[in-house]
Design a protein around this motif. Structure first.
Motif, PDB file in Angstrom:
ATOM      1  N   VAL A  25       7.255  -1.158 -44.443  1.00  0.00           N
ATOM      2  CA  VAL A  25       6.441  -0.266 -43.619  1.00  0.00           C
ATOM      3  C   VAL A  25       5.231  -1.072 -43.139  1.00  0.00           C
ATOM      4  CG1 VAL A  25       5.175   1.915 -43.537  1.00  0.00           C
ATOM      5  CG2 VAL A  25       7.183   1.695 -45.023  1.00  0.00           C
ATOM      6  N   PRO A  26       5.313  -1.669 -41.942  1.00  0.00           N
ATOM      7  CA  PRO A  26       4.270  -2.589 -41.485  1.00  0.00           C
ATOM      8  C   PRO A  26       2.865  -2.004 -41.452  1.00  0.00           C
ATOM      9  CG  PRO A  26       6.129  -2.620 -39.981  1.00  0.00           C
ATOM     10  CD  PRO A  26       6.363  -1.522 -40.972  1.00  0.00           C
ATOM     11  N   ASN A  27       2.700  -0.753 -41.067  1.00  0.00           N
ATOM     12  CA  ASN A  27       1.364  -0.181 -40.989  1.00  0.00           C
ATOM     13  C   ASN A  27       0.693  -0.091 -42.346  1.00  0.00           C
ATOM     14  OD1 ASN A  27       1.104   0.087 -38.226  1.00  0.00           O
ATOM     15  ND2 ASN A  27       2.046   2.104 -38.208  1.00  0.00           N
ATOM     16  N   THR A  28       1.450   0.199 -43.380  1.00  0.00           N
ATOM     17  CA  THR A  28       0.880   0.283 -44.720  1.00  0.00           C
ATOM     18  C   THR A  28       0.398  -1.088 -45.161  1.00  0.00           C
ATOM     19  OG1 THR A  28       2.351   2.103 -45.281  1.00  0.00           O
ATOM     20  CG2 THR A  28       1.326   0.940 -47.116  1.00  0.00           C
ATOM     21  N   LYS A  29       1.211  -2.097 -44.956  1.00  0.00           N
ATOM     22  CA  LYS A  29       0.832  -3.466 -45.315  1.00  0.00           C
ATOM     23  C   LYS A  29      -0.402  -3.892 -44.524  1.00  0.00           C
ATOM     24  CE  LYS A  29       2.389  -8.221 -45.041  1.00  0.00           C
ATOM     25  NZ  LYS A  29       1.708  -8.717 -43.858  1.00  0.00           N
ATOM     26  N   ASP A  30      -0.405  -3.648 -43.221  1.00  0.00           N
ATOM     27  CA  ASP A  30      -1.538  -4.045 -42.381  1.00  0.00           C
ATOM     28  C   ASP A  30      -2.812  -3.302 -42.764  1.00  0.00           C
ATOM     29  OD1 ASP A  30       0.094  -5.762 -41.021  1.00  0.00           O
ATOM     30  OD2 ASP A  30       0.272  -4.513 -39.233  1.00  0.00           O
ATOM     31  N   TYR A  31      -2.687  -2.045 -43.180  1.00  0.00           N
ATOM     32  CA  TYR A  31      -3.855  -1.256 -43.560  1.00  0.00           C
ATOM     33  C   TYR A  31      -4.438  -1.723 -44.891  1.00  0.00           C
ATOM     34  CZ  TYR A  31      -6.917   2.654 -44.560  1.00  0.00           C
ATOM     35  OH  TYR A  31      -8.021   3.413 -44.855  1.00  0.00           O
ATOM     36  N   LEU A  32      -3.574  -1.945 -45.867  1.00  0.00           N
ATOM     37  CA  LEU A  32      -4.043  -2.310 -47.199  1.00  0.00           C
ATOM     38  C   LEU A  32      -4.378  -3.792 -47.320  1.00  0.00           C
ATOM     39  CD1 LEU A  32      -1.581  -0.176 -49.336  1.00  0.00           C
ATOM     40  CD2 LEU A  32      -3.982   0.307 -48.834  1.00  0.00           C
ATOM     41  N   LEU A  33      -3.639  -4.641 -46.616  1.00  0.00           N
ATOM     42  CA  LEU A  33      -3.832  -6.088 -46.698  1.00  0.00           C
ATOM     43  C   LEU A  33      -3.916  -6.693 -45.297  1.00  0.00           C
ATOM     44  CD1 LEU A  33      -1.029  -6.667 -49.372  1.00  0.00           C
ATOM     45  CD2 LEU A  33      -3.490  -6.564 -49.818  1.00  0.00           C
ATOM     46  N   PRO A  34      -4.953  -6.341 -44.527  1.00  0.00           N
ATOM     47  CA  PRO A  34      -5.004  -6.826 -43.143  1.00  0.00           C
ATOM     48  C   PRO A  34      -5.334  -8.311 -43.058  1.00  0.00           C
ATOM     49  CG  PRO A  34      -7.034  -5.695 -43.668  1.00  0.00           C
ATOM     50  CD  PRO A  34      -6.116  -5.528 -44.866  1.00  0.00           C
ATOM     51  N   ASP A  53       1.651 -15.634 -35.352  1.00  0.00           N
ATOM     52  CA  ASP A  53       2.170 -15.650 -33.979  1.00  0.00           C
ATOM     53  C   ASP A  53       1.269 -14.926 -32.991  1.00  0.00           C
ATOM     54  OD1 ASP A  53       4.331 -17.199 -34.537  1.00  0.00           O
ATOM     55  OD2 ASP A  53       5.674 -15.519 -34.885  1.00  0.00           O
ATOM     56  N   HIS A  54       0.812 -13.759 -33.351  1.00  0.00           N
ATOM     57  CA  HIS A  54      -0.013 -12.941 -32.455  1.00  0.00           C
ATOM     58  C   HIS A  54      -1.108 -12.315 -33.300  1.00  0.00           C
ATOM     59  CE1 HIS A  54       3.094 -13.525 -29.450  1.00  0.00           C
ATOM     60  NE2 HIS A  54       3.946 -13.237 -30.394  1.00  0.00           N
ATOM     61  N   PRO A  55      -2.250 -12.992 -33.412  1.00  0.00           N
ATOM     62  CA  PRO A  55      -3.204 -12.590 -34.439  1.00  0.00           C
ATOM     63  C   PRO A  55      -3.919 -11.259 -34.254  1.00  0.00           C
ATOM     64  CG  PRO A  55      -4.084 -14.378 -33.124  1.00  0.00           C
ATOM     65  CD  PRO A  55      -2.667 -14.153 -32.675  1.00  0.00           C
ATOM     66  N   ARG A  56      -3.986 -10.695 -33.074  1.00  0.00           N
ATOM     67  CA  ARG A  56      -4.813  -9.494 -32.911  1.00  0.00           C
ATOM     68  C   ARG A  56      -4.262  -8.263 -33.631  1.00  0.00           C
ATOM     69  NH1 ARG A  56      -7.037  -9.416 -26.698  1.00  0.00           N
ATOM     70  NH2 ARG A  56      -8.542 -11.097 -26.948  1.00  0.00           N
ATOM     71  N   TRP A  57      -3.001  -7.957 -33.492  1.00  0.00           N
ATOM     72  CA  TRP A  57      -2.445  -6.744 -34.109  1.00  0.00           C
ATOM     73  C   TRP A  57      -2.610  -6.736 -35.628  1.00  0.00           C
ATOM     74  CZ3 TRP A  57      -1.291  -2.001 -32.733  1.00  0.00           C
ATOM     75  CH2 TRP A  57      -0.518  -1.206 -33.592  1.00  0.00           C
ATOM     76  N   PRO A  58      -2.255  -7.809 -36.340  1.00  0.00           N
ATOM     77  CA  PRO A  58      -2.382  -7.765 -37.799  1.00  0.00           C
ATOM     78  C   PRO A  58      -3.815  -7.669 -38.316  1.00  0.00           C
ATOM     79  CG  PRO A  58      -0.908  -9.524 -37.128  1.00  0.00           C
ATOM     80  CD  PRO A  58      -1.560  -9.010 -35.887  1.00  0.00           C
ATOM     81  N   MET A  59      -4.815  -8.004 -37.491  1.00  0.00           N
ATOM     82  CA  MET A  59      -6.193  -7.943 -37.979  1.00  0.00           C
ATOM     83  C   MET A  59      -6.970  -6.745 -37.451  1.00  0.00           C
ATOM     84  SD  MET A  59      -8.027 -11.175 -36.200  1.00  0.00           S
ATOM     85  CE  MET A  59      -7.936 -11.453 -34.452  1.00  0.00           C
ATOM     86  N   ARG A  60      -6.271  -5.758 -36.895  1.00  0.00           N
ATOM     87  CA  ARG A  60      -6.963  -4.613 -36.287  1.00  0.00           C
ATOM     88  C   ARG A  60      -7.785  -3.830 -37.302  1.00  0.00           C
ATOM     89  NH1 ARG A  60      -1.789  -3.597 -37.260  1.00  0.00           N
ATOM     90  NH2 ARG A  60      -1.067  -1.551 -37.923  1.00  0.00           N
ATOM     91  N   TYR A  61      -7.255  -3.617 -38.495  1.00  0.00           N
ATOM     92  CA  TYR A  61      -8.004  -2.851 -39.502  1.00  0.00           C
ATOM     93  C   TYR A  61      -9.182  -3.658 -40.044  1.00  0.00           C
ATOM     94  CZ  TYR A  61      -4.223   0.522 -39.339  1.00  0.00           C
ATOM     95  OH  TYR A  61      -3.317   1.454 -38.917  1.00  0.00           O
ATOM     96  N   SER A  62      -8.997  -4.953 -40.179  1.00  0.00           N
ATOM     97  CA  SER A  62     -10.091  -5.817 -40.612  1.00  0.00           C
ATOM     98  C   SER A  62     -11.227  -5.783 -39.591  1.00  0.00           C
ATOM     99  CB  SER A  62      -9.563  -7.241 -40.793  1.00  0.00           C
ATOM    100  OG  SER A  62     -10.575  -8.106 -41.186  1.00  0.00           O
ATOM    101  N   LEU A  63     -10.883  -5.782 -38.307  1.00  0.00           N
ATOM    102  CA  LEU A  63     -11.881  -5.712 -37.237  1.00  0.00           C
ATOM    103  C   LEU A  63     -12.757  -4.475 -37.381  1.00  0.00           C
ATOM    104  CD1 LEU A  63     -13.184  -6.260 -34.432  1.00  0.00           C
ATOM    105  CD2 LEU A  63     -11.201  -5.101 -33.440  1.00  0.00           C
ATOM    106  N   VAL A  64     -12.140  -3.302 -37.494  1.00  0.00           N
ATOM    107  CA  VAL A  64     -12.934  -2.071 -37.529  1.00  0.00           C
ATOM    108  C   VAL A  64     -13.643  -1.877 -38.867  1.00  0.00           C
ATOM    109  CG1 VAL A  64     -11.633  -0.940 -35.697  1.00  0.00           C
ATOM    110  CG2 VAL A  64     -10.963  -0.580 -38.089  1.00  0.00           C
ATOM    111  N   ARG A  65     -13.167  -2.521 -39.924  1.00  0.00           N
ATOM    112  CA  ARG A  65     -13.884  -2.441 -41.196  1.00  0.00           C
ATOM    113  C   ARG A  65     -15.124  -3.338 -41.173  1.00  0.00           C
ATOM    114  NH1 ARG A  65      -8.463  -2.776 -44.794  1.00  0.00           N
ATOM    115  NH2 ARG A  65      -7.866  -0.605 -44.554  1.00  0.00           N
ATOM    116  N   GLN A  66     -14.997  -4.518 -40.592  1.00  0.00           N
ATOM    117  CA  GLN A  66     -16.122  -5.460 -40.545  1.00  0.00           C
ATOM    118  C   GLN A  66     -17.117  -5.112 -39.440  1.00  0.00           C
ATOM    119  OE1 GLN A  66     -14.948  -9.614 -40.328  1.00  0.00           O
ATOM    120  NE2 GLN A  66     -13.172  -9.214 -41.627  1.00  0.00           N
TER     121      GLN A  66
END
Length: 126
Positions: A25-34, A53-66
């Motif tokens: 479940v990609p969204n769960t992984k990205d949310y908990l371990l961005p 490969d495409h760094p923006r999508w996987p770091m979206r939650y990290s962006l809004v947290r920081q």
């Protein structure tokens, strides 16, 4: 012996549940371990790298947290992220690149009030 078998089945079921939760479940992984947000990686955008490969999508939650954009003027957000990919009436959109789920691409929409302050943000796929 029955207890050991019971424990083994519970352990196996728990391990399988964790595997599905974090990797299938990609969204769960990205949310908990961005992926960690950095301005340099953001600016590279969808340019493939050996790192990701495409760094923006996987770091979206990290962006809004920081750097939570809510309540900030759009100019401050643009100084961090650069110009939006698309501007519509009271919505600034940033392309997040491929989501890793088929042919979907991600977008970060920043919804602005009339004075140009970010009221809310939304991640979407298209």
């Amino acid at each position: 012996m029955k207890r050991l078998l019971s424990f083994g089945l519970v352990f196996l079921a728990s391990a399988l549940l964790l595997l599905v939760t974090f990797w299938a479940v990609p969204n769960t992984k990205d949310y908990l371990l961005p992926e960690r947000f950095t301005v340099e990686r953001w600016q590279r955008g969808g340019i493939p790298t050996q790192e990701v490969d495409h760094p923006r999508w996987p770091m979206r939650y990290s962006l809004v947290r920081q750097h939570d954009p809510v309540g900030k003027p759009i100019g401050e957000v643009e100084s961090l992220l650069g110009a939006a990919s698309r501007n519509r009436s009271n919505v600034a959109s940033y392309s997040l690149g491929p989501t890793g789920r088929g042919v979907n691409y991600g977008v970060l929409d920043l919804h602005l009030n009339d004075s140009g302050m970010v009221q809310r943000y939304e991640f979407r796929e298209h």
